[in-house]
Design an enzyme around this catalytic site. Structure first.
Site, PDB file in Angstrom:
ATOM      1  N   ARG A  39      79.685  39.882  50.627  1.00  0.00           N
ATOM      2  CA  ARG A  39      78.390  40.235  50.043  1.00  0.00           C
ATOM      3  C   ARG A  39      78.151  41.740  50.141  1.00  0.00           C
ATOM      4  O   ARG A  39      77.620  42.357  49.216  1.00  0.00           O
ATOM      5  CB  ARG A  39      77.260  39.453  50.715  1.00  0.00           C
ATOM      6  CG  ARG A  39      75.887  39.717  50.136  1.00  0.00           C
ATOM      7  CD  ARG A  39      74.849  38.727  50.638  1.00  0.00           C
ATOM      8  NE  ARG A  39      74.999  37.422  50.018  1.00  0.00           N
ATOM      9  CZ  ARG A  39      74.553  37.091  48.804  1.00  0.00           C
ATOM     10  NH1 ARG A  39      73.890  37.967  48.084  1.00  0.00           N
ATOM     11  NH2 ARG A  39      74.760  35.893  48.308  1.00  0.00           N
ATOM     12  N   GLU A  94      65.556  36.806  50.860  1.00  0.00           N
ATOM     13  CA  GLU A  94      66.258  37.948  51.425  1.00  0.00           C
ATOM     14  C   GLU A  94      66.070  39.267  50.676  1.00  0.00           C
ATOM     15  O   GLU A  94      66.038  40.324  51.315  1.00  0.00           O
ATOM     16  CB  GLU A  94      67.757  37.636  51.497  1.00  0.00           C
ATOM     17  CG  GLU A  94      68.088  36.451  52.370  1.00  0.00           C
ATOM     18  CD  GLU A  94      69.516  36.007  52.182  1.00  0.00           C
ATOM     19  OE1 GLU A  94      69.824  35.418  51.130  1.00  0.00           O
ATOM     20  OE2 GLU A  94      70.335  36.266  53.074  1.00  0.00           O
ATOM     21  N   GLU A 102      72.159  29.446  60.769  1.00  0.00           N
ATOM     22  CA  GLU A 102      73.037  28.970  59.686  1.00  0.00           C
ATOM     23  C   GLU A 102      74.323  28.385  60.268  1.00  0.00           C
ATOM     24  O   GLU A 102      74.844  27.408  59.768  1.00  0.00           O
ATOM     25  CB  GLU A 102      73.345  30.123  58.715  1.00  0.00           C
ATOM     26  CG  GLU A 102      74.161  29.676  57.505  1.00  0.00           C
ATOM     27  CD  GLU A 102      74.339  30.750  56.434  1.00  0.00           C
ATOM     28  OE1 GLU A 102      73.470  31.631  56.315  1.00  0.00           O
ATOM     29  OE2 GLU A 102      75.351  30.692  55.719  1.00  0.00           O
TER      30      GLU A 102
END
Ligand code: MTE
Ligand code: LUZ
Ligand code: MOS
Length: 725
Positions: free
Chosen positions: A283, A664, A205
């Site tokens: 998160r 995920e 990423e």
């Protein structure tokens, strides 16, 4: 990709110190090596030598004055071949003056070494009155992404200041942007192209970007194509892993054992630069409740800056780490109050319409329903009873079972990333070239996008082709990440189809075939290309104010795992795992089942056999498959059943065809194997005179399992196992 004409190879010169001042760099021996073209370092960067993946620009492309971890890139040797480049790179002599360094979370806390941005979510009053209060600490280790294809970049200098970058990245857009900045060029001169990846899992990423920049610098100066593919040891040592976490928790219950308050401090090991770590922490803070209603929450997250490789995204992105901490406090508290694991969890489940600690209302909240479906389907109660019987008969082998739920918020926590684009070209023969912002890395995204396009245009799948992901086809695309790529790119594809359908409506009304429609439209000079766009609606969470929507919706599910543990060796076998998930109206159930299986096995590996260890000098010890154990064939559950929630509504789900993100969310469920192992150990400890609760850090390696058995052999040889952070 075949070798380009005149292609060179770049090999990195890496720091051998965790933290040091660079005194001198002697490249003479390296440059004298036959076949070597050049050495480039920080002085050779045409533009900006500094970049950052998210909130902070705190990373140098080439270290200038100081190095901050073993494996930090100092320079690059460019040569005729890989072997020559690597050999010469080893001949670069660097003198250092060592500076103090920190490796672990504990060392960073002691040294007050943090990224200067603390995040928190506060709701209600954590000092509310509670009948009982429990405290504990949970530690969990990092994880190497271990994509089969290592990081690789090929840069082609096309002259006229144009560069073409082929990169194994999940993030073509940011690669383009950072390379432009590093070369001092504008973004319209740089194109980044991605055919497909041999796996990314979050590790591509952001962490491909420095490699792309370095090969671009080499190509800039040599005016030739330059390639680099990290070998496995290099990739593991320098490209970053999942952030290890430590969570301190204090949980209050009322007299009926309902959760009242959670006061928690989360720490992650960021490594030497911030990269995506603050977003990972965001998160994590949003997943510290897992599936339990807690009216009063204070969750504070701090990112430790340490002198190891920069840790980064890995499937789940802080969600699984926080879920592990949540399920640890649930497990340990159930043990301390002497209630069954399942009963304590079930009575604390969120109910439809309740709000999370970040003030998001739960709609279409089917977790309890799916959980009970799984409990029944997997025959949980009978198997639990059978395990108790088995364990009474068996002294050195114990079985354990777990039933673990999860919810996962779908959306990037950074608002601006929740957008996507697509491009459709229809050629005169009726064939369709589809492009969208997402990267194919084995998750089946292109297949799903072709399905959405075929449905949108009402044509067969085989008329549609996707060549590659490219910044010159779709601009400003977000990384392929956060499990949102089908949702977001799917809507952008649909938007492009809708635009074309509007223009072709009159032709369709005539009842023509697709080929005839396209033929007539072409001769009527109708635009047969469309640029689709989508922005995820309703989002806009405000950190601090604790207001606004953080996630578009939640994907949820539960898993049951049963294991048998050999108490003498600490090894285990997974007898059976069952997973039940809510994926909305799946666009492609075969792909989704594959995603659940893959994510589960990765979560299982993370929580059991995969352990990243560092020498005190900051060097990664577990640097290859020889001493880093990913799951093998025999680790897969002997019986493995995947199913979807039955009989559930999706009124509030506004995604493309009401499908849900899958990539995920199932990863955390793989830790049901860890919790089953822990359960088997609980039985063993009862027998060995250690009733009650205990802590077992993750991963549950054979060593940790063996030492937790609590028998006289383990007790007499007690050595504290070194933590995985
Ligand atoms: N599946 C395969 N086979 N290979 C991968 O690299 N990456 C995972 C997941 N599934 C990955 C994978 C990660 S980390 C994410 S975020 C999602 O796929 C991204 O793709 P999606 O948004 O299309 O689900
Ligand atoms: N990447 C990111 C992610 O930049 N933001 C996120 O919220 C996220 N979530 C999951 C995976 N990658
Ligand atoms: Mo996935 S960690 O969002 O690339």
């Amino acid at each position: 990709m075949p070798t380009l004409h005149n292609e060179l190879y770049g090999a990195m010169v890496l720091s051998s110190r965790a933290h040091a001042k660079i005194v001198s760099i002697d490249t003479s021996a390296a440059l004298a090596h036959p076949g070597v073209k050049a050495y480039y370092g920080h002085k050779d960067v045409p533009g900006n030598n500094v970049w950052g993946a998210a909130m902070f620009d705190d990373e140098e492309i080439f270290a200038s004055e100081e190095v901050h971890c073993v494996g930090q890139i100092i320079g690059v040797i460019v040569a005729d071949s890989q072997v020559i480049a690597q050999e010469a790179a080893r001949k670069v002599k660097i003198e250092y003056i060592d500076l103090p360094h920190v490796v672990t979370i504990d060392e960073a806390i002691a040294a007050d070494s943090f990224i200067p941005l603390t995040k928190s979510i506060v709701k209600g009053d954590v000092d509310a009155k509670c009948a009982k209060v429990f405290e504990g600490q949970t530690r969990l280790g990092g994880q190497e992404q271990f994509y089969l294809e290592t990081q690789v970049v090929l840069v082609n200098n096309k002259g006229e200041s144009e560069f073409e970058i082929y990169a194994s990245t999940q993030n073509a857009n940011e690669t383009q942007a950072v390379v432009a900045s590093v070369l001092g060029l504008s973004a319209n001169k740089i194109a980044c192209k991605v055919k497909r990846l041999g796996g990314g899992f979050g590790g591509k990423e952001s962490r491909t970007i420095p490699l792309a920049c370095i090969m671009s610098i080499a190509s800039y100066h040599t005016k030739r194509p330059v390639r680099c593919m990290l070998d496995r040891n290099e990739d593991m040592a320098i490209s970053g892993q999942r952030n290890p976490f430590m969570g301190k928790w204090k949980v209050g219950l009322d007299e009926n054992n309902k959760l009242v308050a959670l006061d928690t401090e989360l720490y992650l090991n960021a490594g030497w630069s911030s990269d995506l770590s603050v977003a990972v922490m965001e998160r994590a803070l949003g997943h510290i409740d897992n599936v339990y209603y807690i009216p009063n929450v204070r969750a504070v997250g701090r990112c430790c800056r340490t002198n190891i490789h920069s840790n980064t995204a890995f499937r789940g992105f802080g969600g699984p780490q926080a879920n592990v901490i949540a399920e640890t406090y649930m497990t340990e508290i159930a043990e301390r109050i002497g209630m069954s694991q399942e009963q304590f969890r079930e009575m604390n489940f969120y109910k439809e319409g309740q709000t999370t600690h970040f003030n998001q209302e739960l709609k279409d909240w089917h977790l309890p329903k799916g959980y009970f479906q799984l409990k029944e389907k997997s025959n949980f109660d009978a198997r639990k009873a059978a395990i108790e019987e088995f364990n009474k008969q068996s002294k050195w082998r114990k079985r354990g079972i777990s039933l673990i739920p999860t919810k996962y918020g779908i959306s990037f926590t950074a608002l601006h990333l929740n957008q996507a684009g697509a491009m459709i070209h229809i050629y005169h023969d009726g064939s369709v070239l589809l492009s969208h912002g997402g990267v194919e890395m084995g998750q089946g995204l292109h297949t799903k996008m072709i399905q959405v396009c075929a449905e949108g245009l009402q044509i067969p799948l085989d008329m549609i082709h996707i060549v590659e992901t490219s910044t010159d086809k779709v601009a400003n695309a977000s990384p392929t990440a956060a499990s949102a790529s089908s949702d977001m790119n799917g809507m952008a594809v649909k938007d492009a189809c809708d635009q074309i359908n509007e223009r072709l409506e009159a032709y369709r009304a005539k009842g023509l075939s697709w080929k005839e429609i396209v033929h007539h439209a072409y001769f009527d000079r109708v635009n047969l290309s469309a640029n689709g766009f989508y922005k995820v609606p309703d989002l806009g969470y405000k950190w601090g104010e604790n207001k606004g929507q953080l996630f578009f919706y939640f994907t949820m599910g539960a898993a049951v795992s049963e294991v048998e543990v050999d108490l003498l060796t600490g090894s285990h076998t997974v007898i059976r795992s069952d997973v039940n998930m809510d994926l909305g109206r799946s666009i492609n159930p075969s792909i989704d089942i594959g995603q659940i299986e893959g994510a589960f096995i990765q979560g299982m590996g993370w929580s059991t056999t995969e352990e990243s260890l560092y020498f005190p000098n900051g060097r990664l010890f577990t640097q290859g498959p020889g001493n880093y154990k990913i799951p093998g064939f025999q680790c897969i559950p002997q019986e493995f059943n995947i199913s979807f929630f039955e009989d559930v509504t999706h009124e509030s789900v506004k995604t493309v065809y009401k499908s849900k993100g899958v990539g995920e969310p199932p990863l955390f469920l793989g830790t049901s194997v860890y919790f089953a192992i822990r359960n088997a150990l609980w039985y063993a400890r009862q027998e060995n005179g250690h009733p009650g609760s205990f802590s077992l850090s993750l991963p549950a390696t054979p060593e940790r399992i063996r030492m937790a058995v609590g028998d006289s052999i383990a007790e007499s040889s007690k050595l504290e196992a070194k933590q995985g952070e």
